[in-house]
Design a protein around this motif. Sequence first.
Motif, short mmCIF file in Angstrom:
data_model
loop_
_atom_site.label_atom_id
_atom_site.label_comp_id
_atom_site.label_asym_id
_atom_site.label_seq_id
_atom_site.Cartn_x
_atom_site.Cartn_y
_atom_site.Cartn_z
N SER A 1 0.20 -1.46 0.19
CA SER A 1 -0.40 -0.07 -0.26
C SER A 1 1.20 1.34 0.13
O SER A 1 2.16 1.07 -0.19
N ASP A 2 0.09 2.47 0.01
CA ASP A 2 1.01 3.48 0.43
C ASP A 2 1.72 4.15 1.34
O ASP A 2 2.75 4.78 1.61
N LYS A 3 1.12 3.00 2.46
CA LYS A 3 1.77 3.19 3.61
C LYS A 3 3.18 2.63 4.25
O LYS A 3 3.97 2.68 4.72
N SER A 4 3.19 1.65 3.22
CA SER A 4 4.82 0.86 3.12
C SER A 4 5.84 1.13 2.99
O SER A 4 5.93 3.03 1.79
N THR A 5 7.00 0.53 3.39
CA THR A 5 8.12 1.32 3.58
C THR A 5 9.64 0.40 3.11
O THR A 5 8.79 -1.27 3.36
N PRO A 6 10.74 0.34 2.03
CA PRO A 6 11.23 0.00 2.28
C PRO A 6 11.84 -1.64 3.60
O PRO A 6 12.86 -2.44 3.61
N GLY B 1 29.46 -3.65 -1.61
CA GLY B 1 28.94 -3.76 0.12
C GLY B 1 27.80 -3.23 0.39
O GLY B 1 27.39 -3.89 1.59
N LEU B 2 26.81 -2.38 0.21
CA LEU B 2 26.24 -1.95 0.89
C LEU B 2 24.98 -1.88 0.59
O LEU B 2 24.87 -3.26 -0.51
N ILE B 3 23.29 -1.26 1.03
CA ILE B 3 22.46 -1.69 0.73
C ILE B 3 21.71 -0.24 -0.13
O ILE B 3 21.81 0.39 1.04
N GLY B 4 21.07 -0.69 -0.93
CA GLY B 4 20.31 0.39 -1.08
C GLY B 4 18.78 0.58 -1.06
O GLY B 4 18.31 -0.38 -1.65
N THR B 5 17.89 1.48 -0.37
CA THR B 5 16.11 1.23 -0.59
C THR B 5 15.61 2.33 -1.70
O THR B 5 16.27 3.30 -2.02
N PHE B 6 14.71 2.10 -2.16
CA PHE B 6 13.75 2.62 -2.17
C PHE B 6 12.05 2.64 -2.93
O PHE B 6 12.00 1.53 -1.93
N GLU B 7 11.80 3.67 -3.00
CA GLU B 7 10.09 3.08 -3.30
C GLU B 7 9.58 3.86 -4.25
O GLU B 7 10.31 5.07 -5.02
N THR B 8 8.35 3.56 -5.46
CA THR B 8 7.81 3.74 -5.94
C THR B 8 7.00 5.48 -6.25
O THR B 8 5.94 4.97 -4.96
N ASN B 9 5.99 5.54 -7.01
CA ASN B 9 5.24 6.23 -7.57
C ASN B 9 4.25 5.66 -6.98
O ASN B 9 4.44 4.89 -6.70
N VAL B 10 3.13 6.57 -6.66
CA VAL B 10 2.05 5.78 -5.69
C VAL B 10 0.76 6.19 -7.39
O VAL B 10 1.28 6.99 -7.59
N VAL B 11 -0.12 4.93 -7.30
CA VAL B 11 -0.85 4.78 -8.67
C VAL B 11 -2.47 4.35 -7.29
O VAL B 11 -2.15 3.46 -6.49
N LYS B 12 -3.22 4.75 -8.14
CA LYS B 12 -4.84 4.68 -7.48
C LYS B 12 -5.14 3.74 -8.38
O LYS B 12 -5.63 3.14 -9.01
N ALA B 13 -6.24 2.73 -7.32
CA ALA B 13 -6.98 1.62 -7.43
C ALA B 13 -7.65 1.56 -8.23
O ALA B 13 -7.59 0.97 -9.31
N LYS B 14 -8.64 2.73 -7.97
CA LYS B 14 -9.67 3.16 -8.88
C LYS B 14 -8.93 3.33 -9.80
O LYS B 14 -10.50 3.26 -10.93
#
Length: 264
Positions: free
Chosen positions: A144-149, A228-241
Amino acid sequence: MRGETLAGLLKLAGKFCFVMAVLSFLGILDYIAGAGKSSEALAESMLGEAFFWMLDWQTILWAGASLLIGLILSGLTTEPEAAKSGHNLIVASILCIILTFTPLSLIAIVPNSLAVVQEQYSPDGYVEMSFDQENSKMFAFLGSDKSTPFDVDIMEYIMNDYQGTAQGEYKKYKICGQLHNFTQSYWHNVVLEFVLVDENGNDILRDGEPVVLYSGKDFESDLTVGPGLIGTFETNVVKAKELSATPYGFRVQSVRQATFEDVM
């Protein structure tokens, strides 16, 4: 009246030339012209104090034009104010020219260096990346849009062959994840693109086009992952409707990283 108009135009032209001379002296004109011009000016500044032929001719020419206009204005005896402006231009222009022969002229190094550094660290293009099990790994999930990496459960991927599918139905969707860099190289300005799919693996549409979620856009991504490192990401949000079907998962459409060219 005609004399006043001519004097006014000359004063305006003289001020313009002098301002351009100052901007050139400070290196701002080269900065505006771009990294290529700034790189040339930077090299010339380093040697300009030693070689006459590498003097700051751009500044000298602008100041010379201002000086010439000042001489013309100073000769307008019927226009006292114009003559005074002419004298001021003469003094200021001569001072500007003299300063180009002094170490103070090295002040232009500051904006020129800034332009070169900005260009050096700005992407010139993008190349596709490939993820193999030995050198890299990506863990991504549809939430959901509340999710985080940081909601990524890596053991779920490893132990249960989880593929990042949605764990429910949401009003808004986005993809979050982690990039694990096991290589000895930096991944610069990484851009990830995902296409949403339904339970049957068909692309989900919006306005007749496949729905693409992205972690960033070319030349705007700030996702960089060191060795040797970790990067986090999140995408843009889309509405289900807005979607043609309920999202179930995704397919990776593209993973790109920036390339850079040496401007020096």
